[in-house]
Design an enzyme around this catalytic site. Structure first.
Site, PDB file in Angstrom:
ATOM      1  N   SER A  56       0.597  -1.249   0.123  1.00  0.00           N
ATOM      2  CA  SER A  56      -0.080   0.153  -0.012  1.00  0.00           C
ATOM      3  C   SER A  56       0.745   1.348   0.233  1.00  0.00           C
ATOM      4  O   SER A  56       0.368   2.210  -0.340  1.00  0.00           O
ATOM      5  CB  SER A  56      -0.843   0.126   1.087  1.00  0.00           C
ATOM      6  OG  SER A  56      -0.069  -0.005   2.327  1.00  0.00           O
ATOM      7  N   CYS A  86      -6.768  -6.316   0.218  1.00  0.00           N
ATOM      8  CA  CYS A  86      -5.650  -6.263   0.886  1.00  0.00           C
ATOM      9  C   CYS A  86      -4.652  -4.987   0.974  1.00  0.00           C
ATOM     10  O   CYS A  86      -5.409  -4.020   1.768  1.00  0.00           O
ATOM     11  CB  CYS A  86      -4.671  -7.357   0.579  1.00  0.00           C
ATOM     12  SG  CYS A  86      -3.541  -7.693   1.959  1.00  0.00           S
ATOM     13  N   ARG A 118      -2.214  -2.851   9.743  1.00  0.00           N
ATOM     14  CA  ARG A 118      -1.538  -3.484   8.636  1.00  0.00           C
ATOM     15  C   ARG A 118      -0.634  -4.763   9.239  1.00  0.00           C
ATOM     16  O   ARG A 118      -0.063  -4.470  10.283  1.00  0.00           O
ATOM     17  CB  ARG A 118      -0.364  -2.397   7.819  1.00  0.00           C
ATOM     18  CG  ARG A 118      -1.261  -1.429   7.148  1.00  0.00           C
ATOM     19  CD  ARG A 118      -0.164  -0.293   6.654  1.00  0.00           C
ATOM     20  NE  ARG A 118       0.926  -0.993   5.865  1.00  0.00           N
ATOM     21  CZ  ARG A 118       1.918  -0.638   5.493  1.00  0.00           C
ATOM     22  NH1 ARG A 118       2.413   0.546   5.956  1.00  0.00           N
ATOM     23  NH2 ARG A 118       2.871  -1.464   4.623  1.00  0.00           N
ATOM     24  N   ARG A 148       0.289 -11.190   4.595  1.00  0.00           N
ATOM     25  CA  ARG A 148       0.725  -9.909   5.111  1.00  0.00           C
ATOM     26  C   ARG A 148      -0.434  -8.868   5.319  1.00  0.00           C
ATOM     27  O   ARG A 148      -0.271  -7.800   5.212  1.00  0.00           O
ATOM     28  CB  ARG A 148       1.904  -9.122   4.780  1.00  0.00           C
ATOM     29  CG  ARG A 148       3.227  -9.946   4.736  1.00  0.00           C
ATOM     30  CD  ARG A 148       4.243  -9.089   4.488  1.00  0.00           C
ATOM     31  NE  ARG A 148       4.282  -8.304   3.288  1.00  0.00           N
ATOM     32  CZ  ARG A 148       4.273  -7.108   2.834  1.00  0.00           C
ATOM     33  NH1 ARG A 148       4.283  -6.106   3.899  1.00  0.00           N
ATOM     34  NH2 ARG A 148       4.131  -6.606   1.634  1.00  0.00           N
ATOM     35  N   HIS A 183      -7.154 -12.624  -0.458  1.00  0.00           N
ATOM     36  CA  HIS A 183      -6.945 -12.327  -1.915  1.00  0.00           C
ATOM     37  C   HIS A 183      -7.727 -13.298  -2.637  1.00  0.00           C
ATOM     38  O   HIS A 183      -7.318 -14.368  -3.097  1.00  0.00           O
ATOM     39  CB  HIS A 183      -5.489 -12.584  -2.147  1.00  0.00           C
ATOM     40  CG  HIS A 183      -4.504 -11.565  -1.772  1.00  0.00           C
ATOM     41  ND1 HIS A 183      -4.130 -10.568  -2.429  1.00  0.00           N
ATOM     42  CD2 HIS A 183      -3.930 -11.420  -0.501  1.00  0.00           C
ATOM     43  CE1 HIS A 183      -3.207 -10.016  -1.895  1.00  0.00           C
ATOM     44  NE2 HIS A 183      -3.076 -10.323  -0.654  1.00  0.00           N
ATOM     45  N   GLU A 185      -8.237 -13.118  -5.923  1.00  0.00           N
ATOM     46  CA  GLU A 185      -7.582 -13.485  -7.105  1.00  0.00           C
ATOM     47  C   GLU A 185      -6.499 -14.573  -7.137  1.00  0.00           C
ATOM     48  O   GLU A 185      -6.285 -15.020  -8.252  1.00  0.00           O
ATOM     49  CB  GLU A 185      -6.904 -12.204  -7.782  1.00  0.00           C
ATOM     50  CG  GLU A 185      -5.561 -11.852  -7.109  1.00  0.00           C
ATOM     51  CD  GLU A 185      -5.620 -11.185  -5.644  1.00  0.00           C
ATOM     52  OE1 GLU A 185      -6.884 -11.153  -5.023  1.00  0.00           O
ATOM     53  OE2 GLU A 185      -4.689 -10.718  -4.989  1.00  0.00           O
TER      54      GLU A 185
HETATM   55  N1  GLN Z   1       1.010  -5.535   4.162  1.00  0.00           N
HETATM   56  C1  GLN Z   1       0.637  -4.791   2.764  1.00  0.00           C
HETATM   57  C2  GLN Z   1       0.788  -3.586   3.084  1.00  0.00           C
HETATM   58  O1  GLN Z   1       0.568  -3.208   4.065  1.00  0.00           O
HETATM   59  C3  GLN Z   1      -0.393  -5.479   2.313  1.00  0.00           C
HETATM   60  C4  GLN Z   1      -0.083  -7.040   1.859  1.00  0.00           C
HETATM   61  C5  GLN Z   1      -0.973  -7.351   0.636  1.00  0.00           C
HETATM   62  O2  GLN Z   1      -1.448  -6.750  -0.044  1.00  0.00           O
HETATM   63  N2  GLN Z   1      -0.837  -8.941   0.426  1.00  0.00           N
HETATM   64  O3  GLN Z   1       0.397  -2.736   2.190  1.00  0.00           O
END
Ligand code: GLN
Length: 205
Positions: A56, A86, A118, A148, A183, A185
């Site tokens: 992000s 995400c 996050r 994550r 996710h 996808e």
């Molecule tokens: N941890 C990532 C973030 O903070 C997001 C992880 C993901 O999109 N799989 O942007």
């Protein structure tokens, strides 16, 4: 006239979302095009947008610098459906805290009144898959792939909680705006992409 759904292709799971959206459209048998977008001009032509998972901070900084963040925000505020996955859900939020460092100063769209943690489930090596359910949108069982992943620590009163995992909020919706911590996808299941494409279709008809 055919509808156009964009995949924000600044960073992250762009191709995977492109393929999932196309598969969903084929299954639904409706006339929707999928395009990869990154400039304000490309974004301004869309009827719906997927912000993929990835990182992000990168998606935020680059879309700020090229002027896309502003156009994105205006389009979504004017009713364009968006699916944020995400990192994409982090982009939709108004406050992002990192599990380790606390509040981050990253650029956000500030569209959903949600506070996020996050990397809420740990580092990359703690990534996992688990079934989740999104009963209110008729998806009772879905393979949640958490990489994550964030969780939503606080929601405003107008935000609907679509799914929880271990008491943590992992999917939300407000009007045409959907966010998932997992996710879709990265699974064979097109249910969530189909739900989103239908949302784009009904919001235009
Ligand atoms: N941890 C990532 C973030 O903070 C997001 C992880 C993901 O999109 N799989 O942007």
């Amino acid at each position: 006239m055919s509808l156009t759904v964009g995949i924000l292709s600044i960073q992250g799971d762009v191709q995977e979302n492109h393929l999932s959206a196309k598969a969903a459209i084929d299954e639904l048998g409706i006339d929707v095009q999928v395009v990869d977008v990154r400039t304000p001009e490309e974004i301004s032509k869309l009827d719906g947008l997927i912000i993929p998972g990835g990182e992000s901070t990168t998606i935020g900084q680059l879309s700020l610098v090229n002027g896309s963040l502003k156009v994105l925000k205006e389009k979504i505020q004017n009713g364009m459906p968006v699916l944020g996955i995400c990192a994409g859900m982090i982009m939709l939020s108004n406050t992002a805290n990192d599990r380790v460092i606390g509040k981050t100063e990253q650029p956000l769209l500030n569209i959903l009144d949600i506070k996020l943690e996050r990397n809420s489930f740990g580092r990359q090596k703690e990534s996992f898959e688990s079934d989740v359910s999104l009963d209110s949108i008729n998806i009772p069982k879905f393979n949640g792939v958490f990489i994550r992943a964030p969780s939503v620590s606080d929601v405003g009163s107008d935000v609907e909680i679509l799914s929880k995992f271990n008491d943590r909020i992992v999917a939300v919706k407000k009007g045409n705006v959907i966010g998932t911590a997992f996710h879709p996808e990265l699974t064979e299941d097109t249910s969530l992409h189909k739900y989103f494409i239908n949302l784009v279709n009904t919001s235009k008809n």
